[in-house]
Design a protein around this motif. Structure first.
Motif, PDB file in Angstrom:
ATOM      1  N   THR A 134      -4.002   0.316  -8.266  1.00  0.00           N
ATOM      2  CA  THR A 134      -4.252  -0.129  -6.898  1.00  0.00           C
ATOM      3  C   THR A 134      -4.680   1.010  -5.980  1.00  0.00           C
ATOM      4  OG1 THR A 134      -3.133  -0.972  -4.915  1.00  0.00           O
ATOM      5  CG2 THR A 134      -1.745   0.101  -6.518  1.00  0.00           C
ATOM      6  N   ALA A 170      -3.341   1.407  -3.369  1.00  0.00           N
ATOM      7  CA  ALA A 170      -2.076   1.843  -2.769  1.00  0.00           C
ATOM      8  C   ALA A 170      -1.537   3.121  -3.423  1.00  0.00           C
ATOM      9  CB  ALA A 170      -1.038   0.733  -2.844  1.00  0.00           C
ATOM     10  N   TYR A 206       5.423  -0.217  -3.956  1.00  0.00           N
ATOM     11  CA  TYR A 206       4.472  -0.829  -4.909  1.00  0.00           C
ATOM     12  C   TYR A 206       3.505   0.228  -5.452  1.00  0.00           C
ATOM     13  CZ  TYR A 206       0.268  -3.329  -6.339  1.00  0.00           C
ATOM     14  OH  TYR A 206      -0.837  -3.755  -7.021  1.00  0.00           O
ATOM     15  N   ASN A 210      -9.353  -4.507  -2.120  1.00  0.00           N
ATOM     16  CA  ASN A 210      -8.817  -5.824  -1.730  1.00  0.00           C
ATOM     17  C   ASN A 210      -9.448  -6.947  -2.555  1.00  0.00           C
ATOM     18  OD1 ASN A 210      -8.131  -3.961   0.510  1.00  0.00           O
ATOM     19  ND2 ASN A 210      -7.173  -5.814   1.300  1.00  0.00           N
ATOM     20  N   HIS A 236      -1.983 -12.538   2.022  1.00  0.00           N
ATOM     21  CA  HIS A 236      -3.302 -11.897   2.048  1.00  0.00           C
ATOM     22  C   HIS A 236      -4.229 -12.521   3.092  1.00  0.00           C
ATOM     23  CE1 HIS A 236      -1.749 -10.791  -1.954  1.00  0.00           C
ATOM     24  NE2 HIS A 236      -2.238  -9.627  -1.594  1.00  0.00           N
ATOM     25  N   LEU A 237      -5.083 -11.684   3.630  1.00  0.00           N
ATOM     26  CA  LEU A 237      -5.890 -12.062   4.797  1.00  0.00           C
ATOM     27  C   LEU A 237      -6.784 -13.285   4.558  1.00  0.00           C
ATOM     28  CD1 LEU A 237      -6.751 -11.313   7.688  1.00  0.00           C
ATOM     29  CD2 LEU A 237      -8.601  -9.969   6.669  1.00  0.00           C
ATOM     30  N   SER A 286      -2.638 -14.689  12.326  1.00  0.00           N
ATOM     31  CA  SER A 286      -2.138 -13.595  13.172  1.00  0.00           C
ATOM     32  C   SER A 286      -2.897 -12.334  12.802  1.00  0.00           C
ATOM     33  CB  SER A 286      -0.657 -13.337  12.909  1.00  0.00           C
ATOM     34  OG  SER A 286       0.098 -14.471  13.231  1.00  0.00           O
ATOM     35  N   PHE A 341      -2.911  -8.490  12.766  1.00  0.00           N
ATOM     36  CA  PHE A 341      -1.884  -7.454  12.913  1.00  0.00           C
ATOM     37  C   PHE A 341      -2.482  -6.152  13.441  1.00  0.00           C
ATOM     38  CE2 PHE A 341       0.104  -9.796   9.110  1.00  0.00           C
ATOM     39  CZ  PHE A 341       0.824 -10.647   9.945  1.00  0.00           C
ATOM     40  N   CYS A 384      -8.055  -3.406  11.442  1.00  0.00           N
ATOM     41  CA  CYS A 384      -8.142  -2.634  10.189  1.00  0.00           C
ATOM     42  C   CYS A 384      -9.393  -2.980   9.395  1.00  0.00           C
ATOM     43  CB  CYS A 384      -6.943  -2.953   9.293  1.00  0.00           C
ATOM     44  SG  CYS A 384      -5.422  -2.245   9.842  1.00  0.00           S
ATOM     45  N   ARG A 435     -11.135  -3.006   5.586  1.00  0.00           N
ATOM     46  CA  ARG A 435     -10.812  -3.022   4.158  1.00  0.00           C
ATOM     47  C   ARG A 435     -12.081  -3.252   3.333  1.00  0.00           C
ATOM     48  NH1 ARG A 435      -7.029  -1.208   5.919  1.00  0.00           N
ATOM     49  NH2 ARG A 435      -4.825  -1.709   5.691  1.00  0.00           N
ATOM     50  N   ARG A 483       1.208  -4.318  11.553  1.00  0.00           N
ATOM     51  CA  ARG A 483       2.148  -4.522  10.442  1.00  0.00           C
ATOM     52  C   ARG A 483       2.487  -3.133   9.899  1.00  0.00           C
ATOM     53  NH1 ARG A 483      -0.019  -8.109   5.415  1.00  0.00           N
ATOM     54  NH2 ARG A 483      -1.209  -6.217   5.002  1.00  0.00           N
ATOM     55  N   ASP A 537       0.221  -0.284   7.310  1.00  0.00           N
ATOM     56  CA  ASP A 537      -1.204  -0.566   7.089  1.00  0.00           C
ATOM     57  C   ASP A 537      -2.066   0.628   7.506  1.00  0.00           C
ATOM     58  OD1 ASP A 537      -1.093  -3.134   6.055  1.00  0.00           O
ATOM     59  OD2 ASP A 537      -1.288  -4.118   8.011  1.00  0.00           O
ATOM     60  N   LEU A 555      -9.585   1.507   4.547  1.00  0.00           N
ATOM     61  CA  LEU A 555      -9.524   1.770   3.099  1.00  0.00           C
ATOM     62  C   LEU A 555     -10.845   1.329   2.483  1.00  0.00           C
ATOM     63  CD1 LEU A 555      -5.953   0.525   1.993  1.00  0.00           C
ATOM     64  CD2 LEU A 555      -6.751   2.899   2.109  1.00  0.00           C
TER      65      LEU A 555
HETATM   66  N1  UFG Z   1      -3.880  -8.991   7.966  1.00  0.00           N
HETATM   67  C1  UFG Z   1      -3.764  -9.630   9.184  1.00  0.00           C
HETATM   68  N2  UFG Z   1      -3.116 -10.828   9.198  1.00  0.00           N
HETATM   69  C2  UFG Z   1      -2.592 -11.405   8.088  1.00  0.00           C
HETATM   70  C3  UFG Z   1      -2.725 -10.748   6.853  1.00  0.00           C
HETATM   71  C4  UFG Z   1      -3.376  -9.532   6.827  1.00  0.00           C
HETATM   72  O1  UFG Z   1      -4.221  -9.132  10.210  1.00  0.00           O
HETATM   73  O2  UFG Z   1      -1.990 -12.501   8.204  1.00  0.00           O
HETATM   74  C5  UFG Z   1      -4.598  -7.708   7.904  1.00  0.00           C
HETATM   75  C6  UFG Z   1      -3.719  -6.580   7.404  1.00  0.00           C
HETATM   76  O3  UFG Z   1      -3.023  -5.987   8.463  1.00  0.00           O
HETATM   77  C7  UFG Z   1      -4.766  -5.677   6.763  1.00  0.00           C
HETATM   78  C8  UFG Z   1      -5.855  -6.632   6.270  1.00  0.00           C
HETATM   79  O4  UFG Z   1      -5.645  -7.839   7.000  1.00  0.00           O
HETATM   80  O5  UFG Z   1      -5.314  -4.835   7.728  1.00  0.00           O
HETATM   81  C9  UFG Z   1      -5.766  -6.931   4.797  1.00  0.00           C
HETATM   82  O6  UFG Z   1      -4.434  -7.306   4.487  1.00  0.00           O
HETATM   83  P1  UFG Z   1      -4.002  -7.912   3.073  1.00  0.00           P
HETATM   84  O7  UFG Z   1      -2.539  -8.207   3.169  1.00  0.00           O
HETATM   85  O8  UFG Z   1      -4.905  -9.033   2.700  1.00  0.00           O
HETATM   86  O9  UFG Z   1      -4.289  -6.726   2.058  1.00  0.00           O
HETATM   87  P2  UFG Z   1      -3.773  -5.196   2.088  1.00  0.00           P
HETATM   88  O10 UFG Z   1      -4.953  -4.365   2.476  1.00  0.00           O
HETATM   89  O11 UFG Z   1      -2.555  -5.029   2.876  1.00  0.00           O
HETATM   90  O12 UFG Z   1      -3.339  -5.004   0.586  1.00  0.00           O
HETATM   91  C10 UFG Z   1      -4.262  -4.974  -0.464  1.00  0.00           C
HETATM   92  C11 UFG Z   1      -3.659  -5.596  -1.708  1.00  0.00           C
HETATM   93  C12 UFG Z   1      -2.476  -4.787  -2.179  1.00  0.00           C
HETATM   94  C13 UFG Z   1      -2.866  -3.360  -2.345  1.00  0.00           C
HETATM   95  C14 UFG Z   1      -3.477  -2.835  -1.094  1.00  0.00           C
HETATM   96  C15 UFG Z   1      -3.993  -1.452  -1.290  1.00  0.00           C
HETATM   97  O13 UFG Z   1      -3.283  -6.913  -1.434  1.00  0.00           O
HETATM   98  O14 UFG Z   1      -2.005  -5.299  -3.399  1.00  0.00           O
HETATM   99  O15 UFG Z   1      -4.587  -3.633  -0.694  1.00  0.00           O
HETATM  100  O16 UFG Z   1      -3.836  -0.738  -0.143  1.00  0.00           O
HETATM  101  F1  UFG Z   1      -1.801  -2.609  -2.654  1.00  0.00           F
END
Ligand code: UFG
Length: 330
Positions: free
Chosen positions: A118, A120, A142, A171, A190-191, A207, A209, A220, A222, A283, A286, A290
């Motif tokens: 990942t 991460a 994780y 992502n 997940h977003l 929402s 974040f 953010c 991604r 959140r 974050d 990335l």
């Molecule tokens: N977000 C929101 N609202 C939500 C959900 C997410 O604003 O309801 C934002 C988060 O703050 C983030 C972006 O959308 O900025 C993406 O969030 P995700 O939860 O979809 O994904 P992440 O980037 O947090 O995580 C992903 C993978 C993980 C992995 C990570 C690597 O899901 O498994 O990338 O950094 F570890």
């Protein structure tokens, strides 16, 4: 090829199984169905229900399926937030499971594994795009367990000659082009799935974040990569090992970043639906941006993402979500 897929009933695992079978390979799946779905198991795959932490269960599959060419290992917990409140669950499943797996593979003479890592593992990026050679300082449990898995594979390779490819996903998103399998987590965090659930009225709103990040629109950024493109990378990584390639680590992303607001706007265009947004605080944990450099995977594995535009990614996800508003439970 005959491939054993651990976690083949999960999101990325099931899409990889579909792709393997579409390309004419034989697939054996081992999954404990804790987060995977039996409905996501391809009908042509041989399925065993079992848990990697139970040596007898994985041994009995390898005793029976004697001609496995390589293993693809997805069987792990993968939620950043959960890992911060239940770290020992992550050490137990991700690390103890992988340790038992490696003992069993060494005992059975299976010596090629491709596995999920990942973004991460990097933690807060030092620069953009992120390269495989960048420092690895995970900021969550994780990522820490995935980094430790990579090291476990490294030392097992040194001692026992078991070669591996570690794929560091950014992502993962989207769904199989047929709309028959897709992303279904419970609870969903997940977003893109959450945005699409808001579009179809399964939830009231999305929402956002944080709107005060140092990015052009304050949300953010991604790197969103289609699950079928991830699946293809796993098959190319297996071929790399089958052709005698060395153990290696590759990033998998599109190399392009989109902000949370841009993803919501694209989802509005693709679905033609109203999507209500509520702005909330950041959140925890974050990083602002990335974005992957996947040049190494393109050069060394010959990987070429096909579904690399955000509208296409969201279109495929929408095909799945609009026909399965409650995931596999319907
Ligand atoms: N977000 C929101 N609202 C939500 C959900 C997410 O604003 O309801 C934002 C988060 O703050 C983030 C972006 O959308 O900025 C993406 O969030 P995700 O939860 O979809 O994904 P992440 O980037 O947090 O995580 C992903 C993978 C993980 C992995 C990570 C690597 O899901 O498994 O990338 O950094 F570890």
């Amino acid at each position: 090829m005959k491939i054993l897929v651990l976690g083949g009933a999960g999101y990325i695992g099931s899409h990889t199984v579909y792709r393997l079978i579409e390309e004419g390979n034989e697939v054996v799946i081992f999954d404990n169905l804790e987060t995977g779905h039996i409905e996501a198991v391809h009908p042509q795959a041989v399925f065993y229900k079992g848990d990697l932490r139970n040596r007898a269960e994985i041994d009995s599959v390898l005793d029976k399926e004697t001609d496995i060419d390589a293993v693809i290992h997805f069987a792990a917990n993968s939620l950043v937030g959960e890992s911060m409140v239940k770290p020992l669950k992550y050490y137990d499943n991700n690390l103890c499971g992988t340790k038992v797996l490696l003992e069993s593979l060494v005992a059975h003479g299976v010596d090629k594994v491709v596995f999920s890592s990942t973004a991460a593992t990097y933690g807060e990026p030092q620069h953009t795009p992120i390269l495989e050679t960048d420092p690895s300082n995970p900021t969550n449990c994780y990522g820490e367990t995935k980094k430790a898995m990579e090291r476990m594979f490294y030392w097992t390779n040194v001692a026992h000659g078991l070669r591996f490819v570690s794929l560091r996903y950014f992502n993962a998103c989207g769904a199989h082009i047929s709309g028959s399998i897709g992303e279904a987590h419970n609870p969903e965090t997940h977003l893109i799935p959450i945005i699409l659930q808001a579009a179809q009225g399964v939830r009231d709103h999305i929402s956002v974040f944080g709107t005060d990040y140092p990015t052009p629109d304050g949300t953010c950024i991604r790197d969103y990569i289609h699950v079928t493109d991830l699946a293809q990378a796993h098959i190319l990584a297996v071929k790399h090992l089958m052709n005698g390639g060395e153990s290696d680590i590759f990033n998998l992303g599109n190399g392009v970043g989109f902000s949370v607001k841009e993803v919501i706007e694209t989802a509005r265009e693709v679905t033609g639906k109203e999507i209500k947004v509520v702005y909330e605080d950041r959140r925890a944990g974050d990083p602002a941006v990335l974005i992957a450099s996947s040049d190494k995977a393109k050069e060394k594995l010959g990987w070429k993402p096909e579904f690399d535009s955000l509208p296409t990614i969201i279109e495929t996800a929408w095909r799945w979500h609009s026909t399965h508003p409650h995931g596999y439970s319907e």
